[in-house]
Design a protein around this motif. Structure first.
Motif, short mmCIF file in Angstrom:
data_model
loop_
_atom_site.label_atom_id
_atom_site.label_comp_id
_atom_site.label_asym_id
_atom_site.label_seq_id
_atom_site.Cartn_x
_atom_site.Cartn_y
_atom_site.Cartn_z
N PHE A 84 0.78 -1.23 0.00
CA PHE A 84 0.00 0.00 0.00
C PHE A 84 0.82 1.29 0.00
CE2 PHE A 84 0.65 -0.97 4.47
CZ PHE A 84 0.90 0.26 5.05
N TYR A 85 2.10 1.26 0.39
CA TYR A 85 2.86 2.51 0.45
C TYR A 85 4.33 2.21 0.68
CZ TYR A 85 3.25 7.59 1.18
OH TYR A 85 3.55 8.93 1.06
N LYS A 164 -1.58 5.23 7.34
CA LYS A 164 -1.62 5.08 5.88
C LYS A 164 -2.34 3.79 5.49
CE LYS A 164 0.91 8.55 4.14
NZ LYS A 164 0.46 9.48 3.07
N ASP A 167 -6.09 4.25 5.96
CA ASP A 167 -6.63 5.07 4.86
C ASP A 167 -6.76 4.24 3.59
OD1 ASP A 167 -6.71 7.30 6.48
OD2 ASP A 167 -4.84 8.14 5.74
N ASN A 168 -5.74 3.43 3.30
CA ASN A 168 -5.77 2.61 2.10
C ASN A 168 -6.86 1.55 2.17
OD1 ASN A 168 -4.31 1.58 -0.45
ND2 ASN A 168 -4.39 -0.24 0.84
N ILE A 171 -10.09 3.15 1.30
CA ILE A 171 -10.18 3.45 -0.13
C ILE A 171 -10.48 2.17 -0.91
CG2 ILE A 171 -8.81 4.13 -2.15
CD1 ILE A 171 -7.35 6.12 -0.30
N GLN A 172 -9.86 1.07 -0.49
CA GLN A 172 -10.02 -0.20 -1.21
C GLN A 172 -11.44 -0.73 -1.16
OE1 GLN A 172 -7.77 -1.76 -3.25
NE2 GLN A 172 -6.66 0.16 -2.90
#
Length: 256
Positions: A84-85, A164, A167-168, A171-172
């Motif tokens: 994811f990041y 993070k 948040d991901n 969003i997913q």
């Protein structure tokens, strides 16, 4: 002490087989009975908590490294992990923190590779936390599932990594389906909606949610209804597993 010897051997003697400046941090979210938690390990060398993590082998791809590290650090195996990041702030691993760590380990080496810059790749997963039994490893006193609203003090930038990842994950929800292995084999639409609301940490409109979910094609409506409810009995649903797995790979599309 035996622990110190093992730790020194692992961290301070060459590290030849690892890409020493590229690490993996795994954020494992757990859901059960309308509660969202995250798995953390209690660090042996300081009074803080950490995400499961480790270094990448020189001949290993990142996805393989993430699975191996998660298994070594927690005992979890064959979990769907998603990158994811990438965390690359030069200040994310400070010389001060590492100097204190080396001092506790009774090692005095200003030339240690632990003073170099680290880049970490974040991976996340979502599991039913009642179905997994992680184990503490060489570097941990134990583990605990923490509610996402009750997070303890964490090492380095692990708080940012967790943020993070959360948040991901949210969003997913608009891109990939969730619920398989988190809900019973058959479930009601309110139960599926509650799963989404727990992850998103907000209420959703009932009619809009149902319309969007049925429009994805990943659900199969059953003739059976839930018994023993005060109001109109909701129908049970099951996931259409072939379409669910296809949506995991290619994305989920909501109807307007």
């Amino acid at each position: 002490m035996e622990f110190e010897k093992e730790l020194k051997a692992h961290f301070l003697k060459g590290h030849e087989k690892y890409l020493r400046h590229i690490s993996i941090d795994c954020v494992v979210f757990g859901f059960h009975t309308n509660e969202l938690k995250v798995l953390m390990l209690k660090a042996k060398y300081e009074d803080k908590w950490a995400l499961p993590g480790g270094f990448v082998l020189k001949e290993e791809n990142l996805d393989e490294a993430a699975q191996r590290i998660l298994n070594e650090r927690t005992g979890l195996n064959k979990i769907f992990l998603q990158q994811f990041y990438v965390f690359g702030d030069p200040a994310r691993s400070t010389r001060k923190n590492n100097r204190e760590f080396l001092k506790k380990m009774k090692v005095n080496s200003e030339n240690s590779w632990m003073f170099d810059r680290f880049i970490s790749v974040g991976y996340s997963a979502l599991v039913d936390f009642t179905k997994v039994q992680p184990l503490a490893d060489l570097f941990s006193d134990g583990y605990k599932w923490f509610n996402i609203h009750d997070i303890p003090e964490m090492i380095l930038d692990h708080q940012e990594i967790l943020g993070k990842a959360l948040d991901n994950l949210r969003i997913q929800l608009n891109l990939q389906p969730v619920g398989y292995n988190l809900l019973p084999l058959k479930f009601t639409m309110p139960e599926l909606q509650k799963l989404y609301e727990t992850i998103l940490d907000r209420k959703l409109d009932r009619r809009n949610f149902q319309r969007k979910m049925t429009g994805t094609g990943i659900l199969k409506k059953l003739k059976e209804t839930k018994k023993g409810v005060a109001h109109k009995a909701p129908f049970y649903y099951k996931f259409n597993l072939p379409k669910y797995n296809k949506a995991l790979k290619g994305g989920i599309y909501f109807t307007n």
